[in-house]
Design a protein around this motif. Structure first.
Motif, mmCIF file in Angstrom:
data_model
loop_
_atom_site.group_PDB
_atom_site.id
_atom_site.type_symbol
_atom_site.label_atom_id
_atom_site.label_comp_id
_atom_site.label_asym_id
_atom_site.label_seq_id
_atom_site.Cartn_x
_atom_site.Cartn_y
_atom_site.Cartn_z
ATOM 1 N N GLN A 45 -39.172 45.926 27.335
ATOM 2 C CA GLN A 45 -39.586 44.780 26.697
ATOM 3 C C GLN A 45 -39.047 43.623 27.572
ATOM 4 O O GLN A 45 -39.782 42.588 27.174
ATOM 5 C CB GLN A 45 -38.604 44.911 25.393
ATOM 6 N N SER A 46 -38.333 43.951 28.318
ATOM 7 C CA SER A 46 -37.932 42.552 29.313
ATOM 8 C C SER A 46 -37.925 43.026 30.701
ATOM 9 O O SER A 46 -37.057 43.068 31.375
ATOM 10 C CB SER A 46 -36.336 41.995 28.990
ATOM 11 N N TRP A 47 -39.235 43.710 31.199
ATOM 12 C CA TRP A 47 -39.359 44.115 32.625
ATOM 13 C C TRP A 47 -38.970 43.189 33.601
ATOM 14 O O TRP A 47 -38.313 43.586 34.404
ATOM 15 C CB TRP A 47 -40.613 44.643 32.640
ATOM 16 N N TYR A 104 -37.204 40.496 33.484
ATOM 17 C CA TYR A 104 -35.877 40.204 33.741
ATOM 18 C C TYR A 104 -34.929 41.170 34.337
ATOM 19 O O TYR A 104 -34.328 41.015 35.205
ATOM 20 C CB TYR A 104 -35.234 39.945 32.294
ATOM 21 N N TYR A 105 -35.336 42.558 33.837
ATOM 22 C CA TYR A 105 -34.709 43.517 34.524
ATOM 23 C C TYR A 105 -34.969 43.897 35.964
ATOM 24 O O TYR A 105 -33.965 44.149 36.732
ATOM 25 C CB TYR A 105 -35.162 44.892 33.831
#
Length: 560
Positions: A517-519, A521-522
């Motif tokens: 969902q927060s690729w 950011y990851y």
């Protein structure tokens, strides 16, 4: 003392486990066989590559311990070439280590473990049915057996224990077996000296359980309360009890010494760490609104629109009207369970003590309380049943519950709730409802994740083994050491020189909803972890993605 005596008498008069097996073998064969067949079918049809992305934290640590034990004969496993051995419970891995020896390919090793896990969870379902049968007349025991195996099949955590090497199911199975044996020993009509084999079996089961989870020595609390009931009815010489106490103390010292590294390197301080940092009202709210209700509705947590836990230390149960309503449902279920606990004190005092004593240790660990409480599940079924029957009697509904049509309707409604929750949100992650995988999209999700990570494996295996070092997220460090035989490097100040000597790659990978969902950011966070130790550039050398699965590999070079 009256409850102690009555509980002892109840345990001595109830049907033994061997008799239960002989009498209900048909129901056990049908229900247990159906459960095993469903799990074996899933093992065959779901590609092992789907589980690559789930091999992290606990399952990964156990797999690393299994590999180290199978290959080196010890459990001093490391996650990276520059990291020391990590303290962790080794037995969950040691139990599965024979499959590391039998098979060379990771996929075969994993499938072998899954078959073993199915047998363990099936045994747990059978033991749980036996415990739950204690509050039901014999004509209903076949339905109790069906309920127990259906619960295992519908529980996301128990199913996860089939597909990955975890400690929950082995610990629950060995601890329940130990309790059943302890009843045989303490309630024996013959002198205890004639039960040396059963006593040795009990000690062995407690010892194994203690290597699986640090709360296992509390199994002795159950035996102690039951033995106190025997002492109040059958006087024994004082020296017998002094000798028993001395042997028990020595046994505990041996258990602690055998697990010294895991207990004092990790598990002793974890509850203290959470107790010091966690929000105390949130701990109680989590226990009553989430953890206990999850033991009677197998996927209860899926009913929350927003994840009930906020990070590690607090709960957030009032984010929406639906969450507030579901929280109230959980509180109602817990109230019924607690009332049943009080009602059952004259028969189930050892069980009550066994469930209550570990709570001060388990409740502070907010992220794991629900999972840890599953080891006490059949006793919580008993308490909930007693409370529900008492409530029905008070409301005058008991005559209705004796009608087959009413019972069938109630069971259909409960099944609809459980299946409906599973259909509303599948996969058991902390994702919010709007982004969750549905039943209809699950096949595409499973296939997409499997193909994406199978492609990543093929790429990594094409890299020269001797020159390649990988850097991954801390929770996944060691994953591809297990799957593809490629070592890891834990970023440190020497990274710049290592990059000159070796081919170092940074892995950014997600196959679970939380991360994907927060690729962006990851991925950036993974790079920042490396940049803390110098100036580097990242060249993307492999990238692949599908619906809800992303992987990218970066070759790390020293900045010019």
């Amino acid at each position: 003392m009256g409850n102690t005596k009555s509980s002892y008498r109840f345990h001595c008069e109830m049907e033994g486990f061997p008799e239960f097996l002989r009498r209900e073998w048909r129901a056990i064969a049908i229900c247990g066989g159906a459960f095993c067949a469903a799990m074996f079918a899933a093992i065959v049809f779901v590609e092992p590559s789907f589980f690559y992305s789930r091999l992290s934290t606990d399952p990964l640590n156990y797999f690393l311990k299994a590999k180290q034990f199978a290959e080196a004969g010890n459990t001093a496993a490391t996650r990276a070439v520059n990291a020391p051995p990590f303290p962790y419970s080794a037995m969950p891995g040691v139990l599965r280590s024979p499959f590391i020896v039998l098979f060379e390919d990771f996929d075969d090793q994993l499938r072998g473990m899954q078959v073993l896990n199915t047998i363990i969870v099936g045994a747990l379902g059978l033991l749980s049915a036996y415990v739950f049968s204690w509050v039901h007349p014999r004509p209903r025991h076949r339905y109790v057996i069906a309920f127990s195996f259906a619960f295992m099949l519908l529980s996301p955590v128990w199913v996860a224990n089939v597909f990955l090497p975890l400690a929950d199911a082995p610990f629950a199975a060995f601890s329940l077996a130990a309790l059943v044996v302890s009843i045989t020993v303490v309630c024996a009509r013959s002198p205890l000296s004639n039960k040396r084999g059963a006593i040795a079996g009990f000690a062995a089961l407690v010892a194994i359980a203690s290597t699986l989870r640090f709360t296992a020595p509390l199994l002795l609390v159950f035996a102690a309360v039951l033995a106190n009931g025997r002492r109040s009815l059958h006087s024994l010489p004082r020296r017998f009890w002094l000798g028993t106490g001395a042997v028990t103390l020595l046994f505990l010292v041996i258990l602690v010494s055998l697990n010294f590294q895991a207990i004092f390197g990790r598990y002793l301080f974890e509850p203290l760490w959470f107790a010091a940092r966690g929000d105390k009202p949130s701990m109680i709210a989590n226990l009553l609104s989430v953890a206990l209700p999850s033991q009677v509705i197998p996927n209860f947590q899926l009913g929350f629109v927003h994840p009930p836990l906020d990070l590690l230390y607090t709960t957030k149960l009032t984010e929406s009207t639906a969450d507030i309503a579901w929280t109230l449902v959980g509180l109602a279920l817990s109230t019924i369970m607690i009332s049943g606990l009080w009602i059952g004190r004259r028969r189930f005092l050892p069980e009550i003590a066994y469930v209550l004593v570990p709570l001060p240790v388990l409740v502070p660990i907010l992220p794991s309380t629900t999972r840890y409480m599953m080891s006490y599940q059949p006793f919580l079924w008993v308490f909930f049943y007693l409370g529900a029957i008492a409530l029905a009697r008070r409301m005058g509904l008991l005559p209705l519950l004796k009608r087959p049509a009413v019972v069938a309707t109630a069971l259909a409604v409960m099944m609809a709730v459980v299946v409906g929750l599973r259909g509303w949100k599948v996969a058991g992650t902390a994702s919010e409802r709007v982004l969750a995988v549905t039943v209809t999209s699950a096949p595409a999700y499973v296939a997409g994740v499997g193909e994406t990570f199978q492609g990543l494996r093929q790429f990594l295996e094409s890299l020269p083994r001797e020159r390649t070092l990988l850097i991954g997220d801390p929770g996944t460090e060691g994953r591809w050491k297990i799957i593809a035989g490629r070592d890891y490097y834990d970023p440190d100040p020497s990274l710049a020189s290592i990059v000159r000597e070796k081919d170092v790659y940074l892995l950014a990978e997600c196959g679970t909803l939380d991360t994907c969902q927060s690729w962006e950011y990851y991925r950036n966070k993974a790079q920042q972890r490396v940049l803390k130790f110098g100036e580097f550039q990242f060249d993307s050398v492999y990238s692949r993605q599908s619906w809800r699965a992303h992987v990218e590999v970066f070759r790390i070079r020293n900045a010019l």
